[in-house]
Design an enzyme around this catalytic site. Structure first.
Site, PDB file in Angstrom:
ATOM      1  N   CYS A  68       0.818  -1.035  -0.018  1.00 30.19           N
ATOM      2  CA  CYS A  68      -0.115  -0.007   0.014  1.00 30.19           C
ATOM      3  C   CYS A  68       0.774   1.290   0.162  1.00 30.19           C
ATOM      4  CB  CYS A  68      -0.985   0.171   1.346  1.00 30.19           C
ATOM      5  SG  CYS A  68      -1.509  -1.778   1.771  1.00 30.19           S
ATOM      6  N   CYS A 141      -2.266   3.447   2.863  1.00 24.57           N
ATOM      7  CA  CYS A 141      -3.116   2.279   3.604  1.00 24.57           C
ATOM      8  C   CYS A 141      -4.102   2.956   4.535  1.00 24.57           C
ATOM      9  CB  CYS A 141      -1.858   1.447   4.555  1.00 24.57           C
ATOM     10  SG  CYS A 141      -2.615  -0.074   4.875  1.00 24.57           S
ATOM     11  N   ASP A 142      -4.857   2.213   5.171  1.00 24.43           N
ATOM     12  CA  ASP A 142      -6.097   2.435   5.942  1.00 24.43           C
ATOM     13  C   ASP A 142      -6.145   3.655   6.692  1.00 24.43           C
ATOM     14  OD1 ASP A 142      -6.537   0.062   4.801  1.00 24.43           O
ATOM     15  OD2 ASP A 142      -7.471  -0.964   6.677  1.00 24.43           O
ATOM     16  N   GLU A 468      -8.509  -4.567  14.897  1.00 26.14           N
ATOM     17  CA  GLU A 468      -9.564  -5.133  14.090  1.00 26.14           C
ATOM     18  C   GLU A 468      -9.655  -6.487  14.148  1.00 26.14           C
ATOM     19  OE1 GLU A 468      -8.192  -3.821  10.400  1.00 26.14           O
ATOM     20  OE2 GLU A 468      -9.062  -2.070  10.446  1.00 26.14           O
ATOM     21  N   SER A 493     -11.895  -4.734  10.222  1.00 21.57           N
ATOM     22  CA  SER A 493     -11.298  -4.394   8.793  1.00 21.57           C
ATOM     23  C   SER A 493     -12.312  -4.167   8.070  1.00 21.57           C
ATOM     24  CB  SER A 493     -10.448  -5.476   8.522  1.00 21.57           C
ATOM     25  OG  SER A 493     -10.177  -5.131   7.003  1.00 21.57           O
TER      26      SER A 493
HETATM   27 FE1  FES Z   1      -3.244  -1.345   3.251  1.00 18.51          FE
HETATM   28 FE2  FES Z   1      -5.382  -2.996   3.235  1.00 18.51          FE
HETATM   29  S1  FES Z   1      -4.893  -1.078   2.287  1.00 18.51           S
HETATM   30  S2  FES Z   1      -3.475  -3.368   4.458  1.00 18.51           S
END
Ligand code: FES
Length: 579
Positions: A68, A141-142, A468, A493
């Site tokens: 990511c 990423c998230d 998560e 998640s």
């Molecule tokens: Fe990075 Fe899923 S977007 S682990």
């Protein structure tokens, strides 16, 4: 928020609008010669550049060990070059980040949510301390996306976000099927219950992530990216342009042209992060079937911008907005498929025409959202990724805000409609996800009885960091256990699906009713009346709580210990500055 000294907007120098309103304080005159010496050393070439050019921080959440994020340094370099071409100075810097997939071990996942706030802190720190005039942030990423936006709301200098983009889909030759990151967890569940072999699992794992980019379903990263695009904080198409496409590089160049417009017109993050833009973000999250993490992050972003979004706003929006996008985790398609039918600009054009999204909000381009999307292709009636309003997957949103005697302060459920609307079952209680995984590995969950699996002491303080529970939900799917619901004071998640309820407030660690739920209590989750309750009277709950003692905190030193002491509850975004 702290207003920094700057040259007032509209000031002219030599007949030209001053764009370096913050950096001028150290780059003009001789009050700070040491600062100028440092800046010459770092690459400023002439006194003219020193005095006139705006300095733009280019903050990427780059690091090597995660698909990511691994390409973000290159995107940052392209941005820096674009800034130079457009008469500005770019200063690249990085923040820390963590991979939600790699943190998935219980210990690592405790740092995931906290990383959001560290990202915000570090971008705020560099931007303000270094007198940057503007910022371009490149998350992947998230937790990266809300972290970047929270920083923008704090420093409030002209800013644009460039999303790193989605990963390509993978393919398992052995199973002859497309695979992605959540296939790995589901394959693990399938292995546990004897449905596939170890070699099959290995093949899935090896081919799930074939290059750079964020997880490609409508998981948390893509949920946040699409919502933030709908808020006007990115260029059109940023959220759906794939990580490896040449268009992503072109976006980096276009962002530098746009940041100049933001500087010239004084378009600041707090002009764009508004109640209206959050309405768009919530609508898009419901339409797209986005992650429950959006609730937590929007609340945190809103708090940072001094807005008053509440958890109940999500229910209000969910009641009126259908779920249309057939995207993973519960649907068929990936975000790269969505890109091929026009991507987010086409989706927004469709939603603006349907009066579901407000097209009049301002954006980083200096134009309205509607103007940004006008030239996008209209969604082809033959495509089936975004369903028509006349044939939704679900006529209301998939995110439900539940309350009841198990969650007096609220809980967040993801109910896509495929799981049914009401679930009643016997509680089976686990203190932490590892205990539940061990129970699953021993094959203890009966397939013939409705069970509500409760994972507690996983909240912001108890986890700490609301780990998560992806592994559990994916393993349950892979194992084919459909008669279970999962509840927790932790998070899920964006890749989780099934009958799942998280973010239970108050969390068990601070004496929420979840702390005294017992094996065998009957739990009811009703996604029609938005309730989550146990068949235990108020008197009995009070009496059980009297003899309950909070377990010791899991950490007493270091960054997580600080986090535990500062963090607020999930219904207010689990922020660290709720004073
Ligand atoms: Fe990075 Fe899923 S977007 S682990």
């Amino acid at each position: 928020f702290l207003e920094f000294r700057s040259i007032p907007y509209g000031t002219k120098r030599d007949g030209e609008l001053v764009l370096n309103r913050y950096s001028s304080l150290v780059t003009n005159g001789y009050e700070f010669p040491g600062a100028q010496a440092m800046l010459y050393a770092a690459g400023i070439k002439s006194q003219e550049d020193m005095r006139k050019k705006p300095q733009v921080g280019v903050a990427s959440v780059w690091w090597e060990g995660n698909p990511c994020n691994m390409h973000l340094l290159d995107l940052g370099k392209a941005v820096k070059e674009g800034l130079e071409k457009n008469g500005m100075i770019g200063w690249q810097f990085n923040t820390i980040g963590v991979s939600d997939a790699i943190t998935m071990s219980n210990q690592g996942m405790r740092f995931s949510l906290q990383s959001r706030d560290i990202i915000a802190d570090s971008i705020e720190t560099t931007t303000c301390a270094q007198h940057h005039d503007a910022n371009i942030s490149i998350p992947g990423c998230d937790k990266n996306m809300p972290g970047c936006i929270m920083a923008m709301a704090r420093h409030n200098r002209p800013s644009i976000m460039i999303y790193g983009g989605s990963i390509k889909g993978g393919y398992s030759e052995r199973l002859r099927q497309p695979v992605n990151i959540s296939s790995c967890f589901e394959a693990h569940g399938a292995l546990m219950y004897g449905k596939i072999s170890e070699a099959d699992l290995d093949d899935v794992v090896r081919h799930a992530c074939p290059g750079p980019g964020g997880c490609g379903g409508m998981y948390t990263a893509n949920t946040m990216a699409t919502a933030i695009e709908a808020m006007g904080l990115t260029l059109p198409g940023s959220s759906t342009t794939p990580a490896e496409s040449p268009a992503k590089m072109r976006e980096c160049l276009r962002a530098t042209e746009a940041i100049k417009v933001c500087l010239e017109k004084d378009i600041k993050p707090r002009d764009l992060i508004t109640r209206e833009s959050f309405e768009n973000a919530m609508v898009v999250t419901m339409i797209m079937g986005g992650s429950t993490n959006a609730v937590l992050h929007f609340l945190a972003m809103s708090h940072t911008a001094d807005l008053d979004l509440t958890i109940d706003d999500f229910q209000r929006v969910s009641d009126k907005i259908p779920y249309l996008a057939d995207l993973k985790p519960s649907g068929k398609y990936m975000v790269t498929d969505l890109a091929e039918i026009g991507g987010m600009p086409s989706v927004l054009k469709f939603l603006i025409h349907a009066n579901l999204v407000n097209g009049d909000i301002p954006t980083v381009t200096g134009k309205t959202l509607r103007e940004n999307c006008e030239s996008a292709p209209s969604l082809d009636p033959g495509q089936d990724i975004i369903r028509p309003l006349s044939n939704p997957i679900k006529s209301s949103g998939h995110i439900r805000i539940l309350k009841g005697n198990l969650a007096p302060g609220g809980a967040v459920a993801k109910i896509t409609g495929k799981e049914g609307k009401v679930f009643v079952g016997k509680a089976r209680v686990y203190d932490g996800e590892p205990a539940l995984i061990a129970s699953l590995e021993r094959g203890e969950i009966r397939p013939d009885e409705n069970t509500v699996l409760c994972v507690r002491y996983e909240g912001p303080k108890g986890g700490p960091g609301m780990p998560e529970q992806l592994k559990t939900s994916a393993v349950l799917m892979g194992a084919g256990l459909r008669n279970v619901a999962l509840i927790t004071d932790g998070r899920y998640s964006g890749a989780s699906h099934g009958f799942i309820v998280g973010h239970i407030v108050p969390e068990a660690q601070v004496g929420g009713p979840l702390a005294v739920l017992k094996d065998g209590d009957i739990v009811t989750i009703n996604a029609e009346t938005n309730q989550i309750s146990m068949n235990v009277s108020d008197e009995e709950i009070a009496s059980r709580l009297k003899s309950w003692k909070a377990p010791c905190l899991k950490v007493t030193r270091g960054t997580l210990a600080k986090y535990v002491h500062l963090v607020g509850d999930a219904s207010h975004g689990a922020v660290l500055d709720m004073f």
